[in-house]
Write a protein that holds these residues in place. Structure first.
Motif, short mmCIF file in Angstrom:
data_model
loop_
_atom_site.label_atom_id
_atom_site.label_comp_id
_atom_site.label_asym_id
_atom_site.label_seq_id
_atom_site.Cartn_x
_atom_site.Cartn_y
_atom_site.Cartn_z
N ASP A 97 0.82 -1.22 0.00
CA ASP A 97 0.00 0.00 0.00
C ASP A 97 0.85 1.27 0.00
OD1 ASP A 97 -2.40 -1.44 0.01
OD2 ASP A 97 -2.30 -1.71 2.18
N GLU A 100 -0.40 4.32 -1.69
CA GLU A 100 -1.61 4.92 -1.13
C GLU A 100 -1.24 6.09 -0.22
OE1 GLU A 100 -4.63 4.00 -2.15
OE2 GLU A 100 -3.71 2.46 -3.39
N SER A 101 -0.03 6.08 0.32
CA SER A 101 0.44 7.14 1.20
C SER A 101 1.07 8.23 0.35
CB SER A 101 1.49 6.58 2.18
OG SER A 101 2.24 7.64 2.73
N LYS A 171 -4.74 2.61 -9.82
CA LYS A 171 -5.90 2.76 -8.92
C LYS A 171 -7.19 2.45 -9.67
CE LYS A 171 -3.70 5.75 -5.61
NZ LYS A 171 -3.69 6.97 -4.84
#
Length: 185
Positions: A97, A100-101, A171
């Motif tokens: 992930d 995502e950050s 995404k």
């Protein structure tokens, strides 16, 4: 297990095809010894998000394609993509992930851009010193301008832009094809 390998092989094949077609159809900006094609690295970044094996296969496949269709210096630059793609794929495998950050994603994007640029500068430098594919005017501009600035800094910017495009596409793909995010081997 066999189904997973076939699935990865098919994805790698599709991404190789995309990686070879994009430079043929997308707009190019040519500055001195460098040409920048919008989206040229998107297939490689998407492969990194899938798995290290797919990333390696796409890099090898596109590099072989470039050795057949482009000047040696471009194919040699493409060969360096294996380094940043494998590093990125292994980091993403460990931290799925990370993109995502915002902070970690930007950090990884810039770090991969720097690694990408370092590889290309190391490959282009011998071409510069031999005079291959460089005009007298480009040679007169010197190593710093022709290789460090145009190839190095240009590749960092190009890589960061293509990675950003890839993250947006990834995404979209993850929400459209949820099973794709399960491939991590």
């Amino acid at each position: 297990m066999e189904h997973k390998n076939i699935y990865q092989l098919v994805l790698a094949g599709v991404l190789c095809a995309i990686g070879l077609v994009v430079p043929m159809v997308m707009p190019k900006v040519i500055i001195g010894p460098m040409s920048f094609t919008l989206g040229a690295h998107v297939a490689i970044f998407l492969a990194m998000f899938i798995s290290p094996k797919v990333a390696a296969a796409v890099c090898v496949g596109t590099t072989l394609g470039f050795f057949v269709t482009t000047p040696l210096i471009i194919a040699a630059r493409a060969a360096t993509h294996l380094i940043f793609a494998l590093v990125g794929a292994l980091i993403i495998k460990r931290y799925p992930d990370i993109m995502e950050s915002m902070v970690a994603g930007i950090g990884l994007n810039v770090a991969l851009g720097l690694l990408h640029a370092a590889g290309e500068v190391l490959v282009v430098a011998p071409f510069f010193f031999s005079g291959y594919m460089f005009t007298p005017a480009q040679l007169a501009n010197g190593f710093t301008m022709s290789v460090i600035v145009l190839v190095g800094a240009g590749t960092v910017l190009h890589s960061v832009l293509d990675c950003s495009i890839s993250v947006l596409l990834w995404k979209f793909v993850k929400t459209t094809v949820p099973s794709i995010k399960l491939i991590r081997g």
